[in-house]
Every structure is written in C-alpha cells, then in structure tokens.
Design a protein around this motif. Structure first.
Motif, PDB file in Angstrom:
ATOM      1  N   ILE A 242       0.817  -1.284   0.194  1.00 18.12           N
ATOM      2  CA  ILE A 242      -0.128   0.037  -0.181  1.00 18.12           C
ATOM      3  C   ILE A 242       0.863   1.240   0.039  1.00 18.12           C
ATOM      4  CG2 ILE A 242      -1.880   1.069   1.330  1.00 18.12           C
ATOM      5  CD1 ILE A 242      -2.800  -1.569   0.088  1.00 18.12           C
ATOM      6  N   ASN A 243       0.929   2.090  -1.104  1.00 21.10           N
ATOM      7  CA  ASN A 243       1.511   3.205  -1.352  1.00 21.10           C
ATOM      8  C   ASN A 243       0.840   4.616  -1.028  1.00 21.10           C
ATOM      9  OD1 ASN A 243       2.051   5.427  -3.536  1.00 21.10           O
ATOM     10  ND2 ASN A 243       3.996   4.783  -2.754  1.00 21.10           N
ATOM     11  N   TYR A 244       1.127   5.198  -0.138  1.00 17.95           N
ATOM     12  CA  TYR A 244       0.336   6.571   0.078  1.00 17.95           C
ATOM     13  C   TYR A 244       1.093   7.614   0.682  1.00 17.95           C
ATOM     14  CZ  TYR A 244       0.876   5.083   5.014  1.00 17.95           C
ATOM     15  OH  TYR A 244       1.367   4.677   6.101  1.00 17.95           O
ATOM     16  N   ARG A 245       0.486   8.855   0.588  1.00 16.45           N
ATOM     17  CA  ARG A 245       1.276   9.843   1.206  1.00 16.45           C
ATOM     18  C   ARG A 245       0.436  10.457   2.452  1.00 16.45           C
ATOM     19  NH1 ARG A 245       4.776  12.940  -1.063  1.00 16.45           N
ATOM     20  NH2 ARG A 245       4.279  12.502  -3.181  1.00 16.45           N
ATOM     21  N   THR A 246       1.349  10.800   3.499  1.00 19.04           N
ATOM     22  CA  THR A 246       0.972  11.113   4.731  1.00 19.04           C
ATOM     23  C   THR A 246       0.105  12.449   4.592  1.00 19.04           C
ATOM     24  OG1 THR A 246       2.646   9.767   5.996  1.00 19.04           O
ATOM     25  CG2 THR A 246       1.593  11.735   7.064  1.00 19.04           C
ATOM     26  N   GLY A 247      -0.896  12.695   4.983  1.00 23.69           N
ATOM     27  CA  GLY A 247      -1.784  13.923   5.084  1.00 23.69           C
ATOM     28  C   GLY A 247      -2.527  13.669   3.606  1.00 23.69           C
ATOM     29  N   ASP A 248      -2.432  12.915   2.731  1.00 23.99           N
ATOM     30  CA  ASP A 248      -3.303  12.880   1.450  1.00 23.99           C
ATOM     31  C   ASP A 248      -3.512  11.565   1.444  1.00 23.99           C
ATOM     32  OD1 ASP A 248      -4.322  14.276  -1.089  1.00 23.99           O
ATOM     33  OD2 ASP A 248      -3.142  12.440  -1.610  1.00 23.99           O
ATOM     34  N   GLY A 249      -5.148  11.144   1.666  1.00 21.04           N
ATOM     35  CA  GLY A 249      -5.505   9.722   1.410  1.00 21.04           C
ATOM     36  C   GLY A 249      -4.941   8.776   2.457  1.00 21.04           C
ATOM     37  N   GLU A 250      -4.321   9.314   3.514  1.00 21.93           N
ATOM     38  CA  GLU A 250      -3.882   8.301   4.547  1.00 21.93           C
ATOM     39  C   GLU A 250      -5.017   7.502   5.279  1.00 21.93           C
ATOM     40  OE1 GLU A 250      -0.768   8.480   8.231  1.00 21.93           O
ATOM     41  OE2 GLU A 250      -1.677  10.494   7.536  1.00 21.93           O
ATOM     42  N   GLN A 251      -6.026   7.890   5.429  1.00 16.33           N
ATOM     43  CA  GLN A 251      -7.263   7.400   5.968  1.00 16.33           C
ATOM     44  C   GLN A 251      -7.792   6.391   5.188  1.00 16.33           C
ATOM     45  OE1 GLN A 251      -8.005   7.438   9.337  1.00 16.33           O
ATOM     46  NE2 GLN A 251      -9.486   5.608   8.720  1.00 16.33           N
ATOM     47  N   SER A 252      -7.742   6.709   3.992  1.00 17.45           N
ATOM     48  CA  SER A 252      -8.370   5.843   2.875  1.00 17.45           C
ATOM     49  C   SER A 252      -7.195   4.768   2.570  1.00 17.45           C
ATOM     50  CB  SER A 252      -8.767   6.460   1.490  1.00 17.45           C
ATOM     51  OG  SER A 252      -9.621   7.468   1.727  1.00 17.45           O
ATOM     52  N   ALA A 253      -6.140   4.581   2.904  1.00 16.97           N
ATOM     53  CA  ALA A 253      -5.155   3.716   2.634  1.00 16.97           C
ATOM     54  C   ALA A 253      -5.248   2.834   3.557  1.00 16.97           C
ATOM     55  CB  ALA A 253      -3.543   4.275   2.601  1.00 16.97           C
ATOM     56  N   THR A 254      -5.489   3.435   5.188  1.00 20.36           N
ATOM     57  CA  THR A 254      -5.745   2.631   6.322  1.00 20.36           C
ATOM     58  C   THR A 254      -6.885   1.643   6.049  1.00 20.36           C
ATOM     59  OG1 THR A 254      -4.543   4.368   7.710  1.00 20.36           O
ATOM     60  CG2 THR A 254      -6.041   2.614   8.694  1.00 20.36           C
ATOM     61  N   THR A 255      -8.026   2.237   5.596  1.00 25.51           N
ATOM     62  CA  THR A 255      -9.024   1.251   5.427  1.00 25.51           C
ATOM     63  C   THR A 255      -9.105   0.414   4.329  1.00 25.51           C
ATOM     64  OG1 THR A 255     -10.356   3.401   5.943  1.00 25.51           O
ATOM     65  CG2 THR A 255     -11.764   1.585   4.809  1.00 25.51           C
ATOM     66  N   ILE A 256      -8.408   0.694   3.238  1.00 21.69           N
ATOM     67  CA  ILE A 256      -8.147  -0.443   2.330  1.00 21.69           C
ATOM     68  C   ILE A 256      -7.240  -1.402   2.700  1.00 21.69           C
ATOM     69  CG2 ILE A 256      -7.031  -0.691   0.067  1.00 21.69           C
ATOM     70  CD1 ILE A 256      -7.810   2.214  -0.754  1.00 21.69           C
ATOM     71  N   ALA A 257      -6.031  -0.878   3.476  1.00 23.60           N
ATOM     72  CA  ALA A 257      -5.350  -2.074   3.862  1.00 23.60           C
ATOM     73  C   ALA A 257      -5.751  -2.991   4.909  1.00 23.60           C
ATOM     74  CB  ALA A 257      -4.025  -1.227   4.479  1.00 23.60           C
ATOM     75  N   ARG A 258      -6.833  -2.416   5.834  1.00 23.16           N
ATOM     76  CA  ARG A 258      -7.341  -3.374   6.724  1.00 23.16           C
ATOM     77  C   ARG A 258      -8.269  -4.293   6.134  1.00 23.16           C
ATOM     78  NH1 ARG A 258      -8.141   1.219  11.808  1.00 23.16           N
ATOM     79  NH2 ARG A 258      -6.006   1.026  12.420  1.00 23.16           N
ATOM     80  N   GLU A 259      -8.941  -3.510   5.080  1.00 26.52           N
ATOM     81  CA  GLU A 259      -9.952  -4.589   4.320  1.00 26.52           C
ATOM     82  C   GLU A 259      -9.290  -5.728   3.608  1.00 26.52           C
ATOM     83  OE1 GLU A 259     -13.353  -6.108   2.641  1.00 26.52           O
ATOM     84  OE2 GLU A 259     -12.855  -4.776   4.184  1.00 26.52           O
ATOM     85  N   LEU A 260      -8.135  -5.345   3.106  1.00 22.57           N
ATOM     86  CA  LEU A 260      -7.489  -6.407   2.245  1.00 22.57           C
ATOM     87  C   LEU A 260      -6.775  -7.505   3.206  1.00 22.57           C
ATOM     88  CD1 LEU A 260      -5.794  -4.298  -0.520  1.00 22.57           C
ATOM     89  CD2 LEU A 260      -7.594  -5.812  -0.777  1.00 22.57           C
ATOM     90  N   ALA A 261      -6.412  -6.847   4.317  1.00 20.75           N
ATOM     91  CA  ALA A 261      -5.934  -7.854   5.573  1.00 20.75           C
ATOM     92  C   ALA A 261      -6.830  -8.849   6.069  1.00 20.75           C
ATOM     93  CB  ALA A 261      -5.342  -7.057   6.602  1.00 20.75           C
ATOM     94  N   HIS A 262      -8.243  -8.101   6.226  1.00 19.99           N
ATOM     95  CA  HIS A 262      -9.227  -9.065   6.738  1.00 19.99           C
ATOM     96  C   HIS A 262      -9.508 -10.143   5.894  1.00 19.99           C
ATOM     97  CE1 HIS A 262     -12.858 -10.187   8.405  1.00 19.99           C
ATOM     98  NE2 HIS A 262     -13.556  -9.981   7.419  1.00 19.99           N
ATOM     99  N   ARG A 263      -9.568  -9.981   4.328  1.00 20.48           N
ATOM    100  CA  ARG A 263      -9.866 -10.544   3.264  1.00 20.48           C
ATOM    101  C   ARG A 263      -8.988 -11.795   2.984  1.00 20.48           C
ATOM    102  NH1 ARG A 263     -12.763  -9.109  -2.374  1.00 20.48           N
ATOM    103  NH2 ARG A 263     -12.515 -10.996  -3.621  1.00 20.48           N
TER     104      ARG A 263
ATOM    105  N   LEU B 142      -0.102 -10.554   4.485  1.00 17.55           N
ATOM    106  CA  LEU B 142       0.169 -10.354   3.236  1.00 17.55           C
ATOM    107  C   LEU B 142      -0.135  -8.964   2.578  1.00 17.55           C
ATOM    108  CD1 LEU B 142      -1.598 -13.503   1.653  1.00 17.55           C
ATOM    109  CD2 LEU B 142       0.611 -13.168   2.134  1.00 17.55           C
ATOM    110  N   VAL B 143      -0.350  -8.156   3.339  1.00 20.30           N
ATOM    111  CA  VAL B 143      -0.440  -6.615   3.234  1.00 20.30           C
ATOM    112  C   VAL B 143       0.594  -5.790   3.652  1.00 20.30           C
ATOM    113  CG1 VAL B 143      -2.132  -4.705   3.327  1.00 20.30           C
ATOM    114  CG2 VAL B 143      -2.936  -7.067   2.822  1.00 20.30           C
ATOM    115  N   PHE B 144       1.417  -5.038   3.063  1.00 19.86           N
ATOM    116  CA  PHE B 144       2.521  -4.054   3.687  1.00 19.86           C
ATOM    117  C   PHE B 144       1.986  -2.637   3.732  1.00 19.86           C
ATOM    118  CE2 PHE B 144       6.140  -1.428   3.826  1.00 19.86           C
ATOM    119  CZ  PHE B 144       6.984  -2.390   4.315  1.00 19.86           C
ATOM    120  N   ARG B 145       1.853  -2.246   4.832  1.00 16.56           N
ATOM    121  CA  ARG B 145       1.636  -0.672   4.933  1.00 16.56           C
ATOM    122  C   ARG B 145       2.644  -0.241   5.985  1.00 16.56           C
ATOM    123  NH1 ARG B 145      -1.886   2.927   7.758  1.00 16.56           N
ATOM    124  NH2 ARG B 145      -2.488   1.288   9.261  1.00 16.56           N
TER     125      ARG B 145
END
Length: 255
Positions: free
Chosen positions: A6-27, A32-35
């Motif tokens: 998961i590539n993201y910029r702190t302060g821009d889309g950071e919360q969305s990156a967290t949500t996406i990473a957690r969803e993929l980790a749950h699935r 298997l998910v690097f953040r």
C-alpha cells in the motif's frame, strides 16, 4: 511474505489507505499486506524495509487523494513532493515499476480526476495510462469489494479468509453421493457426502408401523373379524381348502 504493498502519502489519502489495507488484510490475511506504519517494526531501518517490502510484493496500490499531485516538498515549499527524487511515494512506485510489478492507482473520492501525464514527473508519466480504481467513502463497501476482487485476479494464490468464503467443499470419496433437496421444508431431507452403502432410512409422516434394514422383520398382522375370512402368512406347502356354512362339524373334519 507480503503480496500487496500500500503506497500512500501522509496527509493525503492516509485514512483511505488505512481502510483499504485493513479490508485487504481481513480478506487475505494481515501478513500479506504491507503498510509502512504497521509493517515496519520498531528498530528496523525504514528505508531498507520500504524497498524490501516493494520487492517482495506482487502488486502495489498507489492511493491517490486530492492533494497527491500538489503536496509541497517538505524540503522546498515552492516545489512539489513528487518532483523530489527522494520522495518516498515516488521512490516506491518507481521501484515497483522497475521490478515489473503491477501498479494500480486508487483514486480517492468521486471527484478525483484521472491522472494526466502532462502533470506528472516524467518518470511517473506511465501512471496516467494505467487503468485505475476508485475508492469513495459514500460507496465504501462496493468499492472495497471491487479493489479486493482486482487484487485477487492480479495475485494468483490469494485465499479469501472471510467466514464462508473461499473454503471449498472437501473432495468426495470414491463411490460417495452428494445431493440437495429443496422445498417448502415439510418432509424434506438434505444429505451430502454419503460414503459407502446407505444403511439407514428416514421416513417422514409414516402411517402405521414400518420395518427397515436387514435381518428378521417383525410383521404386525392385520386384525381379522367375522366369518368367512382366511389369512395366510409364511410358507404354505399343503394348500388351503376353506369351507363355509356346511353345518355342524363331523369327526372327519378333524382328520
């Protein structure tokens, strides 16, 4: 090893990156998910771990928020972070591209426009031509499911670990039978994976006694009343000669 970076910029889309990473980790599983904020442990050198995480992965999701293009460089407020060769968002994406990994732009919000090659640094211009996904918080469930489906297609071998998902039925033994009977629920029997011979019988709403299985059978004979009735069960070797209404019995009748 991680499969999804998961590539993201702190302060821009950071919360969305967290949500996406957690969803993929749950699935697919947390391992298997690097953040960066969760995958790099205290005491580890983050530059080494970031690049190693990219190289070990099978795909990179670049989470792109509204300020992704125009975020200022911390070292030079008059230039963009993406224009700095030491910018980690830029370095991670270029590392993935150099290793031939699929890079998927994930646009955050319904108003986020597709990337334009003219606005990207030349080394990143390729991103403008890669089909992107979208993550909108107003339709988070469907967008997260779509992202997960795309990742599953890109990375063979990923297993859906959610309850009731991705768990195939066990293989049937030779000679076994599987069946499903559906209906209104009255008197239905559902059976599956029956191995060997079927030795039991299920009977619903039986009227009267029923005998099943092997061995001797206990037969409940009918009740017989009145004159002029003959009932025979078992083997009959000598025949039957019934006589009715012949008067009083004689001695010959008893022989």
């Amino acid at each position: 090893m991680p499969e999804i970076f998961i590539n993201y910029r702190t302060g821009d889309g950071e919360q969305s990156a967290t949500t996406i990473a957690r969803e993929l980790a749950h699935r697919f599983g947390e391992e298997l998910v690097f953040r960066a904020s969760e995958s790099i442990k205290p005491g580890q050198c983050y530059p080494d771990e970031l690049l190693a995480g990219v190289r070990k992965s099978s795909a990179l999701l670049a989470v792109i928020g509204p300020q992704w293009l125009e975020s200022p460089d911390s070292a030079d407020a008059n230039s963009r972070a993406l224009d700095n060769e030491e910018d980690w968002v830029r370095k991670e994406i270029l590392e993935a591209l150099s290793w031939g990994l699929p890079v998927i732009p994930v646009l955050v919000g319904r108003r986020m426009e597709r990337l334009s090659a003219a606005r990207l640094p030349q080394p990143l211009a390729r991103l403008a031509y890669i089909q992107s996904l979208r993550y909108d918080t107003q339709q988070a469930s469907s967008d997260l499911a779509r992202i997960g489906d795309v990742v599953a297609d890109l990375v063979p071998g990923l297993t859906d670990q959610r309850a009731g998902k991705g768990t195939p039925d066990p293989p049937q033994a030779p000679g076994s039978t599987s069946n499903t009977l559906t209906g209104d629920g009255s008197g239905n029997v559902q059976a599956r994976d029956v191995s060997g011979g079927v030795t039991g019988t299920v009977i619903h709403r039986s009227e009267g006694p029923v005998n099943t299985g092997s061995g001797e059978q206990n037969i409940h004979q009918p009740q017989v009343n009145g004159d002029g009735t003959t009932f025979i069960t078992g083997g009959n070797q000598g025949g039957v000669s019934p006589r009715f209404n012949t008067g009083a019995p004689t001695p010959e009748d008893d022989r």
